[in-house]
Design a protein around this motif. Structure first.
Motif, PDB file in Angstrom:
ATOM      1  N   SER A   1       1.074   7.608 -20.632  1.00  0.00           N
ATOM      2  CA  SER A   1       2.339   7.263 -20.896  1.00  0.00           C
ATOM      3  C   SER A   1       3.289   7.712 -19.735  1.00  0.00           C
ATOM      4  O   SER A   1       3.568   8.932 -19.305  1.00  0.00           O
ATOM      5  N   PRO A   2       3.691   6.865 -18.972  1.00  0.00           N
ATOM      6  CA  PRO A   2       4.332   7.046 -17.818  1.00  0.00           C
ATOM      7  C   PRO A   2       5.769   7.710 -18.124  1.00  0.00           C
ATOM      8  O   PRO A   2       6.086   8.659 -17.325  1.00  0.00           O
ATOM      9  N   LEU A   3       6.172   7.401 -19.349  1.00  0.00           N
ATOM     10  CA  LEU A   3       7.648   8.047 -19.705  1.00  0.00           C
ATOM     11  C   LEU A   3       7.402   9.619 -19.835  1.00  0.00           C
ATOM     12  O   LEU A   3       8.330  10.444 -19.908  1.00  0.00           O
TER      13      LEU A   3
ATOM     14  N   VAL B   1       2.404   0.585 -27.610  1.00  0.00           N
ATOM     15  CA  VAL B   1       2.671   0.105 -26.220  1.00  0.00           C
ATOM     16  C   VAL B   1       1.648   1.107 -25.326  1.00  0.00           C
ATOM     17  O   VAL B   1       0.913   0.691 -24.698  1.00  0.00           O
ATOM     18  N   GLU B   2       1.857   2.664 -25.719  1.00  0.00           N
ATOM     19  CA  GLU B   2       1.019   3.206 -24.869  1.00  0.00           C
ATOM     20  C   GLU B   2      -0.658   3.033 -25.123  1.00  0.00           C
ATOM     21  O   GLU B   2      -1.495   3.234 -24.241  1.00  0.00           O
TER      22      GLU B   2
ATOM     23  N   GLN C   1      -2.299   0.493 -25.971  1.00  0.00           N
ATOM     24  CA  GLN C   1      -2.580  -0.721 -25.524  1.00  0.00           C
ATOM     25  C   GLN C   1      -2.668  -0.890 -24.180  1.00  0.00           C
ATOM     26  O   GLN C   1      -3.432  -1.597 -23.454  1.00  0.00           O
ATOM     27  N   SER C   2      -1.887  -0.123 -23.522  1.00  0.00           N
ATOM     28  CA  SER C   2      -1.643  -0.288 -21.880  1.00  0.00           C
ATOM     29  C   SER C   2      -2.796   0.551 -21.527  1.00  0.00           C
ATOM     30  O   SER C   2      -3.520   0.293 -20.433  1.00  0.00           O
TER      31      SER C   2
ATOM     32  N   ARG D   1      10.248  -0.404 -24.248  1.00  0.00           N
ATOM     33  CA  ARG D   1       9.291   0.707 -23.976  1.00  0.00           C
ATOM     34  C   ARG D   1       8.351   0.345 -22.708  1.00  0.00           C
ATOM     35  O   ARG D   1       7.929   1.072 -22.139  1.00  0.00           O
ATOM     36  N   ALA D   2       7.719  -0.833 -22.867  1.00  0.00           N
ATOM     37  CA  ALA D   2       6.799  -1.186 -22.111  1.00  0.00           C
ATOM     38  C   ALA D   2       7.648  -1.554 -20.700  1.00  0.00           C
ATOM     39  O   ALA D   2       7.020  -0.962 -19.685  1.00  0.00           O
TER      40      ALA D   2
ATOM     41  N   SER E   1       8.322   1.816 -19.320  1.00  0.00           N
ATOM     42  CA  SER E   1       6.897   2.599 -18.573  1.00  0.00           C
ATOM     43  C   SER E   1       6.918   1.942 -17.244  1.00  0.00           C
ATOM     44  O   SER E   1       6.332   2.394 -16.304  1.00  0.00           O
TER      45      SER E   1
ATOM     46  N   VAL F   1       0.778  -2.532 -19.035  1.00  0.00           N
ATOM     47  CA  VAL F   1       2.229  -2.755 -19.509  1.00  0.00           C
ATOM     48  C   VAL F   1       2.819  -4.103 -19.258  1.00  0.00           C
ATOM     49  O   VAL F   1       3.653  -4.665 -20.132  1.00  0.00           O
TER      50      VAL F   1
END
Lengths: 201, 387
Positions: A115-117, A150-151, A153-154, B169-170, B173, B191
């Motif tokens: 999770s980059p965020l 999103v997290e 899946q990435s 959100r993606a 990121s 992402v």
């Protein structure tokens, strides 16, 4: 809490209980009262269980699961198929899969997702150990059972790419119609995913 | 024709300048008139919160609490919707929100039962609004026009909200990864695939909504060639939108993912993602004059906007077998000559919509006499007028 309603020991207990998920200050007070009322049959056994947990519970060096032994009892279980590794984000996901007795393989707990965020990168997760396990020769298939966020899946894409040089088969769990679910009530995204991942019968 | 959506009863508690006010109304149009600052728009804002989203002023929820009030604000209504009659309510209490995790939304209840969020209101209330703040829609930033369009897309595609959230959100990121100097292909690709998937779906949903709207505009032109509201030419401007016109969605998705991969260094330098559905624009032109709407005179822009908003309302009505959405028309008669004013009123009556209109002068609404409920707004209350 604005004003203390009991001695510091009880206040401390309420304060700690209120930090548990699902418990606000009000329900923490309720839980504390209930524990105090049932000193012999609840409070003392709970205190013993908690202190035993502090002493003995550890993370499995193999898969990252929590248990009193390392490797954990799942990893030691000789009846499990050690060639299939199911990758999950959290221990809770492992428990869910075990409850459903969905698969007789072994697990790998990442301890979260990329999770980059939130500043979580591959180094903060149990990924290097997964790569080691996958290249050991014992593993034939890695099943990625990650959340459809999103997290999740990435993270899945990242692990898939990292596993590419090893010779293990990599698969992901399906996304789509829940058992007992009606199509009419599904959101568009889930329906589209279900159509996309259709299979011939 | 199904009956149009209407409010039978509306109550506001500690909302803006109102301590407590209850309005009982029939299905027809409602005119709220009064001096500047009497609180007419506040009523429209309260109604707008009966639909999903942040309301027509997009004001933070704590700001809606009446000055001097202690608890929270609440808006409740009995609605006649296509799903039947329902009691719906919404509210926000700053003290209750402080006890929970940060960023909590407003409380929503439907027939006394708590609903998961404001999204649940979509089944009951659909609203189309036009406020003076939208007067600059054609000349202002593209983001305003995207929001205008996306609100309409949501009426047709309830999943659009989560799609937009996923894309955002993606994208955030990816921007963070780029800002942190991450060059790991597998992480960025992870992402970017999600951005491509969600972004293409967003563009496709917008295209199908614009197409529907164009059909309604064409039908309105045929029906009323002399309408005082000129027809608009509308088209979408955006790389994904134009790619979808000539290629299947899977190909558009793949090529967007590839372009994102090739634009990493440029986006890193820019500090944001330079291509995607978050950069698209809705281009509106003055149909009869065949010129960009932004170059039209102020009065013409207002007439175009009214025509566009009425087409939007008609499109929503058509979808629900003629049941029109609520219309909130703030200061609607300003800048309109008599012909346009009367044209607007007859459009509203023909559509059968419960239109809530505000104005400073009752005489501007005299053409609606006998067909609309007239309410004078003064001293933080409403007073019926028998005109």
């Amino acid at each position: 809490m604005s004003k203390a309603i009991a001695g510091p020991e009880i206040e401390r207990m309420i304060q700690l209980l209120s930090r548990l998920p699902g418990l606000g200050p009000r329900s923490a007070r309720k839980a504390a009262l209930s524990l105090l009322k049932r000193r012999e049959d609840l409070l003392m056994p709970l205190a013993d269980a908690l202190s035993a947990a502090v002493d003995r519970i550890t993370h499995c060096s193999e898969c990252g699961n929590v248990d009193t032994v390392s490797p954990c009892s799942l990893c030691r279980d000789g009846r499990r198929d050690r060639s299939v590794v199911v990758v999950v984000e959290e221990v809770g996901d492992l428990w869910a899969l075990e409850r459903a007795a969905a698969i007789n393989g072994v697990y790998h707990v990442l301890g979260g997702h990329l999770s980059p965020l939130d500043g979580v990168g591959p180094d903060n997760l149990n990924i290097p150990r997964l790569l080691e396990r996958a290249s050991s020769g014992e593993v034939k298939e890695v099943i990625l059972a990650l959340n459809a966020t999103v997290e999740g899946q990435s993270t899945m894409h990242y692990i898939k790419e990292r596993l590419a040089p090893t010779n293990v088969a990599v698969s992901e769990i399906q996304k789509g119609v829940p058992i007992g679910g009606e199509l009419d009530y599904l959101d568009d995204g889930t329906l589209a995913a279900a159509i996309k991942s259709r299979r011939r019968i | 024709m199904a009956p149009s959506l209407s409010l039978e009863r509306l109550s506001l508690t500690d909302f803006r300048n109102y301590a407590h006010v209850v309005i009982e109304t029939g299905p027809g149009p409602i005119v709220l008139f009064g001096l500047n600052g009497s609180g007419k728009t506040n009523i429209l804002e309260a109604i707008s919160l009966l639909a999903p989203g942040q309301g027509l002023r997009r004001a933070p929820y704590p700001d809606l609490l009446r000055a001097g009030a202690n608890g929270g604000w609440a808006v409740a209504a009995r609605v006649n919707s296509r799903s039947g009659r329902a009691e719906i309510g919404t509210g926000f209490s700053p003290s209750a929100a402080a006890g929970q995790r940060a960023g909590t939304g407003r409380v929503v209840r439907i027939d006394g039962e708590p609903a998961g969020g404001s999204g649940a209101l979509a089944d009951f209330v659909e609203i189309v609004w036009l406020t003076p703040a939208m007067d600059g829609l054609f000349t202002g930033p593209a983001s305003e026009r995207r929001r205008f369009l996306d609100r309409l897309v949501l009426c047709f595609d309830p999943g659009f909200r989560s799609l937009a959230g996923r894309f955002e959100r993606a994208t955030q990121s990816r921007n963070r990864l780029l800002a942190d100097g991450v060059r790991d292909n597998a992480r960025l690709e992870g992402v970017e695939i999600i951005m491509a998937e969600a972004g293409t779906a967003i563009a496709a949903a917008r295209i199908s909504t614009v197409r529907r709207l164009c059909d309604v505009i064409a039908a309105r032109r045929l029906r009323d060639p002399d309408s005082p509201f000129p027809w608009s030419g509308i088209e979408l401007e955006g790389s994904l939108e134009s790619a979808l016109a000539s290629a299947p969605a899977v190909d558009v998705e793949d090529s967007y993912a590839r372009r994102l991969a090739s634009m990493r260094e440029r986006d890193r330098a820019a500090g944001r993602t330079l291509e995607g559905p978050h950069r698209s624009d809705l281009i509106v032109s003055h149909g009869p004059k065949n010129m960009p709407a932004r170059l039209s005179s102020t009065g013409e822009q207002k007439a175009l906007l009214i025509g566009l908003v009425m087409a939007e309302a008609e499109l929503i009505a058509m979808r629900h077998s003629g049941s029109a959405p609520l219309l909130l028309l703030d200061e609607i008669t300003a800048h309109l000559d008599d012909r346009r004013r009367d044209g607007l009123f007859s459009e509203i009556l023909r559509l059968g919509a419960q239109a809530w209109m505000t104005g400073t002068d009752l005489s501007a609404f005299s053409a609606l006499s006998g067909q609309a409920t007239m309410l004078r707004v003064a001293d933080a209350g409403l007073h019926s007028v028998h005109a």
